[in-house]
Motif scaffolding. Structure first.
Motif, PDB file in Angstrom:
ATOM      1  N   ARG A 595       0.855  -1.195   0.000  1.00  0.00           N
ATOM      2  CA  ARG A 595       0.000   0.000   0.000  1.00  0.00           C
ATOM      3  C   ARG A 595       0.891   1.245   0.000  1.00  0.00           C
ATOM      4  NH1 ARG A 595      -4.493  -1.791   4.632  1.00  0.00           N
ATOM      5  NH2 ARG A 595      -4.561  -3.993   4.057  1.00  0.00           N
ATOM      6  N   PRO A 596       1.396   1.654  -1.155  1.00  0.00           N
ATOM      7  CA  PRO A 596       2.314   2.799  -1.223  1.00  0.00           C
ATOM      8  C   PRO A 596       1.656   4.090  -0.716  1.00  0.00           C
ATOM      9  CG  PRO A 596       2.249   1.596  -3.303  1.00  0.00           C
ATOM     10  CD  PRO A 596       1.119   1.085  -2.476  1.00  0.00           C
ATOM     11  N   GLY A 597       2.480   5.020  -0.255  1.00  0.00           N
ATOM     12  CA  GLY A 597       1.977   6.313   0.220  1.00  0.00           C
ATOM     13  C   GLY A 597       2.805   6.841   1.372  1.00  0.00           C
ATOM     14  N   ASN A 598       2.249   7.787   2.098  1.00  0.00           N
ATOM     15  CA  ASN A 598       2.941   8.431   3.217  1.00  0.00           C
ATOM     16  C   ASN A 598       2.516   7.798   4.544  1.00  0.00           C
ATOM     17  OD1 ASN A 598       3.968  10.199   1.295  1.00  0.00           O
ATOM     18  ND2 ASN A 598       2.410  11.758   1.689  1.00  0.00           N
ATOM     19  N   TYR A 599       3.507   7.411   5.347  1.00  0.00           N
ATOM     20  CA  TYR A 599       3.247   6.716   6.610  1.00  0.00           C
ATOM     21  C   TYR A 599       3.974   7.387   7.777  1.00  0.00           C
ATOM     22  CZ  TYR A 599       1.288   2.613   4.203  1.00  0.00           C
ATOM     23  OH  TYR A 599       0.502   1.764   3.457  1.00  0.00           O
ATOM     24  N   PHE A 653       5.220  15.699   3.936  1.00  0.00           N
ATOM     25  CA  PHE A 653       4.048  14.824   3.765  1.00  0.00           C
ATOM     26  C   PHE A 653       3.050  15.487   2.819  1.00  0.00           C
ATOM     27  CE2 PHE A 653       5.976  13.128   7.519  1.00  0.00           C
ATOM     28  CZ  PHE A 653       5.621  11.785   7.561  1.00  0.00           C
ATOM     29  N   GLN A 654       3.263  15.309   1.523  1.00  0.00           N
ATOM     30  CA  GLN A 654       2.375  15.869   0.500  1.00  0.00           C
ATOM     31  C   GLN A 654       1.701  14.748  -0.283  1.00  0.00           C
ATOM     32  OE1 GLN A 654       1.629  19.046   0.320  1.00  0.00           O
ATOM     33  NE2 GLN A 654       3.134  19.618   1.896  1.00  0.00           N
ATOM     34  N   GLY A 655       0.444  14.953  -0.625  1.00  0.00           N
ATOM     35  CA  GLY A 655      -0.281  13.946  -1.405  1.00  0.00           C
ATOM     36  C   GLY A 655       0.269  13.788  -2.801  1.00  0.00           C
ATOM     37  N   SER A 656       0.987  14.800  -3.276  1.00  0.00           N
ATOM     38  CA  SER A 656       1.515  14.784  -4.642  1.00  0.00           C
ATOM     39  C   SER A 656       2.900  14.138  -4.733  1.00  0.00           C
ATOM     40  CB  SER A 656       1.597  16.220  -5.170  1.00  0.00           C
ATOM     41  OG  SER A 656       2.398  17.020  -4.284  1.00  0.00           O
ATOM     42  N   ASN A 657       3.411  13.609  -3.601  1.00  0.00           N
ATOM     43  CA  ASN A 657       4.742  12.989  -3.623  1.00  0.00           C
ATOM     44  C   ASN A 657       4.809  11.864  -4.658  1.00  0.00           C
ATOM     45  OD1 ASN A 657       5.524  14.638  -1.552  1.00  0.00           O
ATOM     46  ND2 ASN A 657       5.438  13.089   0.056  1.00  0.00           N
ATOM     47  N   GLU A 658       5.873  11.854  -5.449  1.00  0.00           N
ATOM     48  CA  GLU A 658       6.037  10.796  -6.454  1.00  0.00           C
ATOM     49  C   GLU A 658       6.468   9.488  -5.807  1.00  0.00           C
ATOM     50  OE1 GLU A 658       8.591  12.058  -9.597  1.00  0.00           O
ATOM     51  OE2 GLU A 658       7.300  13.751 -10.167  1.00  0.00           O
ATOM     52  N   GLN A 659       7.192   9.576  -4.720  1.00  0.00           N
ATOM     53  CA  GLN A 659       7.620   8.361  -4.024  1.00  0.00           C
ATOM     54  C   GLN A 659       6.994   8.324  -2.633  1.00  0.00           C
ATOM     55  OE1 GLN A 659      11.819  10.382  -3.834  1.00  0.00           O
ATOM     56  NE2 GLN A 659      11.921   8.561  -2.556  1.00  0.00           N
ATOM     57  N   GLY A 679      -6.327  13.787   3.690  1.00  0.00           N
ATOM     58  CA  GLY A 679      -6.297  13.123   2.381  1.00  0.00           C
ATOM     59  C   GLY A 679      -5.073  12.252   2.203  1.00  0.00           C
ATOM     60  N   ASP A 680      -4.459  12.337   1.006  1.00  0.00           N
ATOM     61  CA  ASP A 680      -3.313  11.492   0.684  1.00  0.00           C
ATOM     62  C   ASP A 680      -2.023  11.942   1.356  1.00  0.00           C
ATOM     63  OD1 ASP A 680      -4.896   9.931  -0.859  1.00  0.00           O
ATOM     64  OD2 ASP A 680      -4.400  10.929  -2.755  1.00  0.00           O
ATOM     65  N   ARG A 681      -2.078  13.024   2.135  1.00  0.00           N
ATOM     66  CA  ARG A 681      -0.862  13.449   2.842  1.00  0.00           C
ATOM     67  C   ARG A 681      -0.442  12.378   3.857  1.00  0.00           C
ATOM     68  NH1 ARG A 681      -0.698  19.361   5.158  1.00  0.00           N
ATOM     69  NH2 ARG A 681       1.508  18.771   5.290  1.00  0.00           N
ATOM     70  N   LEU A 682      -1.411  11.541   4.284  1.00  0.00           N
ATOM     71  CA  LEU A 682      -1.100  10.436   5.191  1.00  0.00           C
ATOM     72  C   LEU A 682      -2.060   9.290   4.897  1.00  0.00           C
ATOM     73  CD1 LEU A 682       0.833   9.834   7.616  1.00  0.00           C
ATOM     74  CD2 LEU A 682      -1.063  10.417   9.123  1.00  0.00           C
ATOM     75  N   VAL A 683      -1.505   8.121   4.531  1.00  0.00           N
ATOM     76  CA  VAL A 683      -2.362   6.979   4.190  1.00  0.00           C
ATOM     77  C   VAL A 683      -2.265   5.863   5.226  1.00  0.00           C
ATOM     78  CG1 VAL A 683      -2.199   7.478   1.726  1.00  0.00           C
ATOM     79  CG2 VAL A 683      -0.633   5.791   2.750  1.00  0.00           C
TER      80      VAL A 683
END
Length: 765
Positions: A595-599, A653-659, A679-683
């Motif tokens: 589950r890729p994203g910001n943690y 922690f940005q939702g637009s981060n590529e990685q 939002g996607d700033r933290l998943v």
């Protein structure tokens, strides 16, 4: 039509007559204050014809303003041929330092009392006396004047005339404020689920003058749900002001944002934010002395103009706004914010300014409190913070250093510093090598030695005998110790910690509930709110609730499907931590690949966090997969991060981060509370452990204390505070109706009923 200005004599004359510079070295010495014992000693010497604590009041018309002024003079002496008003002032300083015939602000107060009495009782003239008392030596010094009624009336008229511009500004503001409040609708299109219920409970609590303990979930909009009804209560005349109390800068910003948002909707309200002195000071070194700071030099000569200017031009006075006007008027920004607080409708500040006896607002009169409400944000933090406020400690090292510094410079300062150092040496010798001591009796000898040192330190400071700030720090610590000793009862213990290089003795407050009640006494209403006020009964007990107070639990407005909760039953107990490092690191990698994203990963301590971080980085280095875990940016919290570094950490922690992004942080730290990553700033959030404080002497003292009182000591000392950190950390995840995410709880204790019952309904499996 007359506008009425109700004001006390003291408030009025202090506004007009205070002058000179800020000097922290002498403020405790020079500030003449009503020392109860000194006053009573002087009053006991009064004769049969003399009266004490005489209430006086007068109405004074000035153009369209009617000033209703009152006060209580210390003495009315039946002297012949004229009656005498006696005004008593006590000080710890040298009476010889009192200029000429007393201070103008004190004469103003006494002359004002004389006018009020003469007017009411038709006296043609009065005798006015200032009595200065030295608190230690009991020495007295008096100054006397005889004044005709005409002279008194002219003098009082001049004082009121000088205050009038400020009174007129306040009246104009109140009219505009009340009109704007009446027209202010709820600032969002609709209430979120639970918001109306919370807002209604807040207003009702203020209306009835009770306390409210509200557990309201993260994301509901607690700030707007508490400030909006409170502002409405100002509009209906129930309140004059409110204090929004926080423990952190991040939650302070949320309160400012809410007020700015309502300002944009038409609200006209004076709000001021108080920033800690060491953060807002313009100088490289915080030295509040006129020789070292141009903003302290002549501060009181410029402050009234600065206050009038900012109140005319601004409404929401944030740190940046205060700094701008402080530069403009060359006034200390910290003291400026404190002076503004007495004029503001809303004050955003730390808990300390209300509850800490060392720094709480000193110019709050009973009438002012009666028309004020306290909004206590993240109220779960107040329990441990209150223990700090009501505790005090002294250590050996500073007194050894001062003994050396004052030798041959100030004999009394040297003698008392040496006596303090000798006490600690004797304490170490009597400990028989024990690393700590716990006692229930107040160390009366040390309190007496501290009082003697404080008195000598005052003299040394007044004489300029010490060149460093060490004497001032030791003086304030001694004063705090003496003050805390007066509070000492069965809710305290004396905890002594003995190391090779130092001795530390602490008056440790185990149960702050009664003292919180006392410090909060007089305010119309207290609103305690938090997403993690759980269990509510524990927080009501620790925060001093009364039988008539309300509780409110608002259910989560979010769907259970928004949160995917995974419990991993792995032991994170201290003795298992080394073995747990690799499984936790692998779990993090696996989750981020799936589950890729910001943690965020939260740990109970820096040591544990660093150990898992190192293991994770090693595993990543050897990983052959090119998934998001091996490509992710990794951030690590440090205990010494600057404000800029903290901001940079969160901005990553940005939702637009590529990685993907992985932040390692500690529970109970700056990133686990008051952080809003929508939002996607933290998943995802991973919580390692159940947050229990480290086993230690102080926590065990808490456990024993509450066990003795028939409560669950282990829960009070360890489980409840620990699980609160877990709830706060996990609460970073779902912040809005559209948020979704994964919450991983790593610990086998999450399978136990004792811990499961403390989890929110939506977290339970």
């Amino acid at each position: 039509m007359n506008d009425t200005v109700t004001i006390s004599v003291r408030h009025l004359v202090e506004y007009v007559f205070l002058s000179g510079s800020i000097d922290v070295r002498l403020n405790a010495i020079d500030t003449m204050h009503e020392g109860t014992k000194a006053h009573q000693r002087v009053q006991r010497a009064y004769g049969e014809q003399d009266l004490k604590e005489v209430y006086v009041k007068a109405d004074i018309q000035l153009d369209d303003l009617l000033f209703v002024v009152d006060g209580r003079c210390d003495g009315l002496l039946g002297t012949e041929p004229l009656l005498t008003i006696d005004e008593i002032k006590s000080t710890g300083g040298d009476l010889d330092r009192i200029a000429e015939d007393g201070y103008p602000v004190h004469w103003a107060q006494a002359l004002f009392y004389a006018y009020m009495y003469a007017k009411e009782h038709e006296q043609a003239a009065m005798r006015v006396q200032l009595t200065y008392v030295q608190t230690e030596t009991e020495e007295e010094r008096r100054f006397v004047r005889e004044v005709s009624y005409e002279e008194l009336a002219e003098y009082v008229h001049e004082i009121v005339l000088r205050y009038a511009p400020y009174a007129q500004q306040r009246r104009r503001h109140e009219l505009a404020r009340n009109e704007s409040i009446h027209g202010l609708a709820f600032p969002f299109e609709a209430y979120r689920a639970g918001q109306r219920k919370l807002a209604g409970a807040v207003y009702k609590s203020i209306e009835e003058g009770v306390r409210l303990f509200a557990k309201a979930p993260t994301g509901i909009g607690k700030t707007i749900s508490t400030t909006y009804p409170t502002i409405k209560a100002i509009g209906t005349g129930l309140l004059q002001r409110f204090y929004y109390l926080t423990a952190r800068t991040t939650t302070r910003a949320a309160a400012e944002d809410a007020l700015l948002f309502m300002r944009d909707k038409g609200l006209h309200l004076h709000a001021v934010t108080i920033t800690a002195k060491d953060k807002i000071c313009f100088q490289e070194e915080v030295r509040c002395e006129k020789e070292h700071c141009p903003y302290a030099d002549g501060y009181y000569d410029r402050i009234n103009g600065a206050v009038l200017d900012i109140l005319e031009q601004e409404t929401v006075m944030t740190r940046a706004v205060i700094e701008r006007y402080a530069h403009k008027h060359l006034v200390c920004p910290f003291e400026f914010s404190l002076d503004l607080a007495y004029a503001a409708d809303a004050v955003i500040c730390d808990y300390n300014y209300i509850f800490d006896p060392r720094i709480s607002f000193k110019r709050q009169y009973a009438e002012m409190k009666k028309r004020s409400a306290l909004l206590v944000d993240e109220a779960h933090n107040l329990v441990d913070r209150a223990r700090e406020m009501f505790s005090a400690e002294l250590t050996k090292a500073p007194f050894l250093a001062l003994q050396r510094e004052l030798k041959g410079v100030h004999s009394e300062g040297y003698r008392t510093a040496k006596a303090m150092n000798d006490y600690f040496i004797a304490l170490r010798k009597s400990s028989d090598g024990a690393p700590h001591l716990v006692e229930r009796q107040l160390p009366e000898e040390l309190v007496a030695l501290a009082a003697a040192f404080a008195s000598a330190a005052e003299q040394a400071l007044a004489a300029g005998a010490a060149g460093s700030g060490q004497l001032l720090d030791a003086y304030f610590n001694a004063q705090n110790f003496i003050r805390t000793a007066k509070l000492f009862d069965d809710r305290y213990v004396v905890y002594t910690e003995l190391t090779k290089n130092d001795v530390r003795l602490k008056l440790f407050c185990l149960d702050p509930s009664l003292l919180l009640q006392q410090m909060g006494k007089g305010y119309r209403s207290h609103i305690y709110f938090s997403a993690t006020l759980s269990p509510v009964s524990y927080y009501m007990d620790m925060l001093g609730a009364r039988e008539e107070d309300y509780t409110l639990v608002v259910p989560s407005p979010f769907l259970k499907e928004q949160l995917d909760v995974i419990i991993k039953p792995l032991s994170t107990r201290y003795h298992d931590r080394d073995a747990s490092k690799e499984p936790i690191a692998k779990l993090i990698m696996q989750l981020m690949e799936e589950r890729p994203g910001n943690y965020f990963v939260f740990f109970p301590s820096y040591a544990y966090m660093n150990a898992v971080y190192e293991t994770y980085m090693e595993l990543r280095e050897w990983s052959t997969s090119a998934g998001s875990a091996s490509d992710a940016e990794v951030l690590l919290q440090r205990p010494d991060m600057s404000e800029e570094e903290r901001d940079s950490f969160l901005k990553a922690f940005q939702g637009s981060n590529e990685q993907s992004l992985l932040g390692f942080a500690v529970m109970g730290g700056i990133f686990s509370e008051g952080v809003d990553l929508v939002g996607d700033r933290l998943v995802g959030v991973i919580v390692v452990g159940v947050g229990l404080p480290q086993l230690g002497v102080e926590r065990n003292m808490l456990k024993d204390y509450f066990n003795e009182r028939g409560k669950s000591g282990y829960d009070y000392a360890y489980v409840f505070p620990g699980m609160n950190k877990v709830l706060q950390a996990g609460g970073r995840l779902i912040r809005s109706e559209t948020d979704r995410g994964t919450l991983v709880l790593i610990d086998d204790r999450y399978r136990q009923a004792q811990y499961q019952r403390l989890l929110p309904e939506e977290w339970r499996p």
